[in-house]
Design an enzyme around this catalytic site. Structure first.
Site, PDB file in Angstrom:
ATOM      1  N   MET A 188      40.773  37.042  46.217  1.00 29.76           N
ATOM      2  CA  MET A 188      42.083  38.568  45.536  1.00 29.76           C
ATOM      3  C   MET A 188      42.556  38.435  46.177  1.00 29.76           C
ATOM      4  O   MET A 188      44.218  39.189  45.560  1.00 29.76           O
ATOM      5  CB  MET A 188      41.086  39.904  45.608  1.00 29.76           C
ATOM      6  CG  MET A 188      39.114  39.949  45.692  1.00 29.76           C
ATOM      7  SD  MET A 188      39.943  39.854  43.508  1.00 29.76           S
ATOM      8  CE  MET A 188      39.961  41.448  43.418  1.00 29.76           C
ATOM      9  N   VAL A 229      39.323  41.709  52.682  1.00 31.85           N
ATOM     10  CA  VAL A 229      38.997  41.330  53.839  1.00 31.85           C
ATOM     11  C   VAL A 229      37.561  41.641  53.190  1.00 31.85           C
ATOM     12  O   VAL A 229      36.987  41.740  52.351  1.00 31.85           O
ATOM     13  CB  VAL A 229      39.043  41.339  54.994  1.00 31.85           C
ATOM     14  CG1 VAL A 229      40.558  41.512  56.200  1.00 31.85           C
ATOM     15  CG2 VAL A 229      38.553  43.714  55.361  1.00 31.85           C
ATOM     16  N   HIS A 240      40.903  48.771  43.525  1.00 33.78           N
ATOM     17  CA  HIS A 240      39.629  48.231  43.150  1.00 33.78           C
ATOM     18  C   HIS A 240      40.806  46.689  41.834  1.00 33.78           C
ATOM     19  O   HIS A 240      40.767  47.765  40.746  1.00 33.78           O
ATOM     20  CB  HIS A 240      38.741  48.540  42.494  1.00 33.78           C
ATOM     21  CG  HIS A 240      37.401  48.000  42.280  1.00 33.78           C
ATOM     22  ND1 HIS A 240      36.909  47.760  41.224  1.00 33.78           N
ATOM     23  CD2 HIS A 240      36.956  46.667  42.674  1.00 33.78           C
ATOM     24  CE1 HIS A 240      35.547  47.123  40.942  1.00 33.78           C
ATOM     25  NE2 HIS A 240      36.894  46.884  42.547  1.00 33.78           N
TER      26      HIS A 240
HETATM   27  P1  NAD Z   1      37.248  36.105  50.088  1.00 30.14           P
HETATM   28  O1  NAD Z   1      35.912  36.043  51.178  1.00 30.14           O
HETATM   29  O2  NAD Z   1      37.589  34.669  49.119  1.00 30.14           O
HETATM   30  O3  NAD Z   1      38.277  37.012  51.279  1.00 30.14           O
HETATM   31  C1  NAD Z   1      38.445  37.313  52.273  1.00 30.14           C
HETATM   32  C2  NAD Z   1      39.341  36.952  52.947  1.00 30.14           C
HETATM   33  O4  NAD Z   1      39.725  38.149  54.154  1.00 30.14           O
HETATM   34  C3  NAD Z   1      39.628  35.431  53.445  1.00 30.14           C
HETATM   35  O5  NAD Z   1      40.334  34.562  53.075  1.00 30.14           O
HETATM   36  C4  NAD Z   1      39.542  35.665  55.732  1.00 30.14           C
HETATM   37  O6  NAD Z   1      39.537  34.650  55.880  1.00 30.14           O
HETATM   38  C5  NAD Z   1      39.449  37.194  55.136  1.00 30.14           C
HETATM   39  N1  NAD Z   1      38.916  37.959  56.444  1.00 30.14           N
HETATM   40  C6  NAD Z   1      38.346  38.564  56.724  1.00 30.14           C
HETATM   41  N2  NAD Z   1      38.452  39.153  58.056  1.00 30.14           N
HETATM   42  C7  NAD Z   1      39.877  38.816  58.192  1.00 30.14           C
HETATM   43  C8  NAD Z   1      40.488  39.567  59.160  1.00 30.14           C
HETATM   44  N3  NAD Z   1      39.627  40.871  60.652  1.00 30.14           N
HETATM   45  N4  NAD Z   1      41.667  39.527  59.306  1.00 30.14           N
HETATM   46  C9  NAD Z   1      42.001  38.819  58.272  1.00 30.14           C
HETATM   47  N5  NAD Z   1      41.594  38.812  57.361  1.00 30.14           N
HETATM   48  C10 NAD Z   1      40.186  38.183  57.039  1.00 30.14           C
HETATM   49  O7  NAD Z   1      36.980  36.806  49.502  1.00 30.14           O
HETATM   50  P2  NAD Z   1      37.536  37.863  48.852  1.00 30.14           P
HETATM   51  O8  NAD Z   1      36.665  37.431  46.884  1.00 30.14           O
HETATM   52  O9  NAD Z   1      38.535  38.239  48.377  1.00 30.14           O
HETATM   53  O10 NAD Z   1      37.002  40.205  48.547  1.00 30.14           O
HETATM   54  C11 NAD Z   1      37.767  40.420  49.331  1.00 30.14           C
HETATM   55  C12 NAD Z   1      37.229  41.811  49.148  1.00 30.14           C
HETATM   56  O11 NAD Z   1      37.653  42.096  47.620  1.00 30.14           O
HETATM   57  C13 NAD Z   1      35.697  42.123  49.455  1.00 30.14           C
HETATM   58  O12 NAD Z   1      35.906  43.643  49.767  1.00 30.14           O
HETATM   59  C14 NAD Z   1      34.977  42.435  47.664  1.00 30.14           C
HETATM   60  O13 NAD Z   1      34.548  43.272  47.750  1.00 30.14           O
HETATM   61  C15 NAD Z   1      36.522  42.673  46.425  1.00 30.14           C
HETATM   62  N6  NAD Z   1      36.931  42.339  45.611  1.00 30.14           N
HETATM   63  C16 NAD Z   1      36.174  41.067  45.344  1.00 30.14           C
HETATM   64  C17 NAD Z   1      36.386  40.742  44.293  1.00 30.14           C
HETATM   65  C18 NAD Z   1      35.670  39.852  43.646  1.00 30.14           C
HETATM   66  O14 NAD Z   1      35.580  39.685  42.159  1.00 30.14           O
HETATM   67  N7  NAD Z   1      35.685  38.765  44.384  1.00 30.14           N
HETATM   68  C19 NAD Z   1      36.677  41.691  43.313  1.00 30.14           C
HETATM   69  C20 NAD Z   1      37.066  42.731  43.607  1.00 30.14           C
HETATM   70  C21 NAD Z   1      36.757  43.596  44.967  1.00 30.14           C
END
Ligand code: NAD
Length: 733
Positions: free
Chosen positions: A338, A414, A464
């Site tokens: 994301m 994150v 979101h």
């Molecule tokens: P992801 O696992 O692909 O990415 C998360 C990233 O955050 C990773 O690169 C990780 O290294 C980084 N991270 C973790 N802890 C950290 C910290 N303390 N400091 C800096 N970086 C950190 O996850 P994603 O799918 O991109 O989802 C991220 C957020 O977006 C979540 O809250 C998720 O619920 C939300 N979201 C996801 C979707 C989806 O379809 N995947 C849709 C809408 C919202």
């Protein structure tokens, strides 16, 4: 002042200039149409005038019809709206046909005056239908200009001769991407497609138009379809070649629309029937089908949601009063799927981005995502090296939080973990200025709870995004209990900068979009568990206009995500948790290692390259099919009601405060049957009374999840509709 002005120069060339006062884009009104007609009459009648140029006083030619004009024609006709519309449309045909014939003798086809359209920029809808009636279309070489007939995308089709003329110009096959898909082209592509006749340097536009007018011969004014011996390119339906085209087109349109879009069917009928008769009769047929579509409630609902209300929301219909909050520098925390997408769309919109992750490698990978999309674009001829360098130059990928100094908006993406998110909030707030707005992209965690980690909860908000970020047009903005107006304005201004469509909702489990889509998915799995044929479930969904069947949707979003959400929801809801029948299926599938597309196996089977092959044969063993299968309508009612009742509950609970957002958000967020205009529009088409009847029937047979919400029951008793009750202000009570 009229929308068109008329002037004749010393060489006898009249110029009609379209320039609607107070608007950045010309739109056609009834008064405008009359003015155009009068000025064409003046030019044709004046012996001193040799020919006419129709152009625009603005950077673009025109953006289309003021859709209120059509509504007015309908309303003014009182008891007989069909007649009113038909007559109004025929009146437009008369004016455009007058331009096309330009005073020539209908027998000898001689003696007309040349009329040329000179387009400085974008020309869409009626903005192209007027030029199509002219004898020549010359466009400025303006790569930003869009030329085409996008009516089909809002549930209608070109009804001022655009359909009939384009088909006669390009043939049914040639015209089909422009009419059936609403494809827009820049001037050069429009020229090579044969829609327009000439492209010239912008400063030569009027010079060239005048030169053409002064040099035009009688034969240059005769449209191919008015000339003797005209044959439609590609053939009419009852020629061997034409037969193949029409047969194929009909199947293709039905395959794509499943028959739920009245406009696509009507368009095809107008083309098919029109191709077999003389031009003027074809225009009449086009007008009849256009009237038919305009009177179909689906078209009205689509125009309202996909055009009028979408635009109103994008322009800030629900923006609180606050000074300009446009983002100058953005911090994105978390460079995963994301975060990487958010950084890309923001940098593309010209915003400086600091992209942070826990390791430099992860941050660089996030930036690499933008590089990947931009490089692919260059390969496809859609971008340049310079543009790629410029956009990438705006993204700083780092692990260093101090780089966030000076950012005015944070979007945190994150891991979905309360503690991780809280720690990030604290770390960020230690660096950024006191005015910085902090947004989280959480999909499930309550904003009000996450805001507790912030020293400025009034500056804390949910933004979101949907995945994939660069493709999905909707952004859901979520207000926590303490979120203040400036944070909402900031989120809205940001979404506008990145050219997406916002809805603003209040904090509640799953916000709005996920709240409605999860019951859809769950209902699909329940049906499977009850022994309903999975093909029936999937096809019933598609036949009612859902882009994906519920089982395919689970495969796309992954079964382990479903299992994770189920566990978390169960923990939060305790005994009130309703979905064990669904969980049995989800957990069983996960136990089989069938996680969906990502594991190349789910409810569907996939080949080694990841191509979906068909429903997995193992489903039949685990979920034996019942002897008696429900009819399609019953399955459709269950699948649609599961979603729309949740939308109504969200409105009742004040999560949604504007039904326009409920409708637009549903179509853009999860593809809710676009032909319906959205959940509230669908309930209005159905009528609250009928909706309650369906709910009562489904409740008796399948359980309380279908119980009609009190608001719907009350509306049924009072004979109200959603847009009647909440529409004018579009605010919930
Ligand atoms: P992801 O696992 O692909 O990415 C998360 C990233 O955050 C990773 O690169 C990780 O290294 C980084 N991270 C973790 N802890 C950290 C910290 N303390 N400091 C800096 N970086 C950190 O996850 P994603 O799918 O991109 O989802 C991220 C957020 O977006 C979540 O809250 C998720 O619920 C939300 N979201 C996801 C979707 C989806 O379809 N995947 C849709 C809408 C919202």
């Amino acid at each position: 002042m009229t929308d068109f002005t008329y002037a004749v120069d010393a060489d006898g060339v009249a110029t009609i200039t379209w320039d609607v006062a107070g608007k950045s884009m010309n739109v056609m009104s009834l008064a405008g149409f009359q003015a155009l007609s009068d000025q064409v009459d003046a030019g044709l009648a004046d012996p001193a005038v040799k020919g006419i140029i129709i152009t625009s006083g603005k950077a673009d030619f025109a953006g289309g019809m003021d859709l209120n004009v059509l509504a007015k024609m309908k309303n003014d006709a009182g008891d007989n709206p069909a007649q009113g519309l038909f007559d109004g449309v025929m009146q437009m045909h008369k004016v455009l046909r007058k331009i096309e014939r330009a005073g020539m003798d209908p027998k000898t086809l001689k003696g007309g005056k040349p009329i040329v359209a000179a387009l400085p920029g974008t020309a869409v809808g009626i903005g192209l239908e007027v030029p199509l009636s002219c004898h020549r279309i010359i466009a400025a070489d303006n790569p930003k200009a869009k030329i085409g007939l996008p009516e089909i995308l809002v549930g209608i089709f070109p009804g001022a001769g655009g359909t009939t003329r384009l088909v006669r110009k390009l043939g049914a096959m040639g015209a089909s991407p422009f009419l059936l898909e609403g494809k827009l082209s820049d001037p050069k592509k429009a020229l090579s497609a044969g829609i327009i006749d000439e492209v010239v340097a912008p400063d030569q536009l009027l010079i060239r138009a005048k030169e053409w007018v002064l040099g035009a011969k009688d034969a240059d004014l005769v449209k191919p379809w008015d000339a003797k011996g005209y044959k439609m390119p590609g053939g009419t339906p009852y020629t061997p070649q034409g037969f193949m085209t029409f047969l194929g087109a009909s199947a293709m349109v039905h395959g794509k629309t499943y028959g739920v879009y009245p406009a696509a069917k009507a368009l095809l009928s107008a083309v098919y029937e029109g191709a077999q008769v003389p031009f003027d009769t074809a225009l009449k047929i086009e007008a009849r089908w256009f009237t038919n579509v305009m009177l179909n409630p689906s078209s009205g609902a689509m125009i309202r949601s996909l055009f009028l209300n979408k635009e109103a929301l994008e322009k800030g219909a629900n923006r609180p009063d606050a000074p300009d909050q446009r983002v100058k520098k953005l911090g994105v925390i978390g460079a995963g799927m994301m975060g990487a997408g958010i950084a890309y769309v923001s940098a593309l919109a010209g915003i400086e981005v600091v992209l942070i992750d826990a390791t430099q490698e992860a941050a660089d990978k996030g930036k690499g995502y933008a590089d990947g999309i931009l490089s692919k674009g260059i390969q496809r001829g859609k971008g340049t090296e310079a543009k790629r360098a410029e956009v990438l130059g705006r993204i700083t990928a780092t692990t260093d939080y101090t780089a966030l100094k000076g950012v005015d908006l944070i979007v945190e993406a994150v891991f979905e973990d309360m503690a991780v998110k809280a720690e990030v909030t604290k770390k960020v707030e230690a660096v950024v200025g006191p005015d910085c707005i902090y947004a989280t992209n959480t999909s499930t965690l309550p904003i009000s709870d996450l805001a507790k980690a912030s020293a400025h909860p009034e500056q804390f908000i949910g933004i979101h995004f949907f995945s994939p970020v660069d493709k999905m047009a909707l952004v859901e903005i979520i207000k926590g209990k303490a979120t203040g107006n400036r944070a909402v304005a900031k989120a809205l201004d940001y979404v506008r900068q990145i050219r997406k469509t916002p809805i603003v909702v209040n904090d509640a489990r799953f916000f709005y979009a996920n709240r409605c889509i999860i019951p859809y998915i769950n209902e699909g799995m329940r049906l499977l568990g009850e022994g309903v044929a999975p093909a029936l479930v999937e096809n019933a969904a598609k036949l009612v206009g859902m882009p994906l069947g519920p089982l395919q949707l689970v495969d796309e979003t992954s079964l382990d995500l479903g299992a994770k959400i189920a566990r978390a929801t169960k923990a939060a809801m305790g005994n009130a948790y309703p979905d064990s029948a669904v969980d049995d299926i989800v957990f069983w599938m996960v136990g089989q290692g069938r996680l969906g597309r990502k594991s190349n196996s789910g409810f569907y089977a996939y080949d080694a390259a990841g191509k979906r092959e068909g429903l997995w044969s193992g489903l039949a063993d685990r979920f034996p099919q019942a002897d008696t299968q429900p009819d399609v309508t019953e399955v459709q009612h269950r699948l649609l009601m599961a979603q729309v009742l949740e939308a109504v509950r969200a409105l009742e609970a004040g999560v949604l405060t504007d039904i326009r957002e409920g409708d637009v958000g549903a179509i853009l967020g999860w593809g809710f049957a676009p032909w319906s205009g959205g959940p509230f529009s669908w309930l209005d088409i159905l009528g609250a009374g009928r909706a309650v009847e369906i709910c009562d029937d489904l409740t008796a047979r399948f359980g309380d999840r279908f119980a009609a919400p009190p608001l719907l029951r009350e509306m049924a008793a009072k004979g109200q509709s959603f847009y009647g009750r909440f529409g004018t202000q579009a605010k919930a009570a």
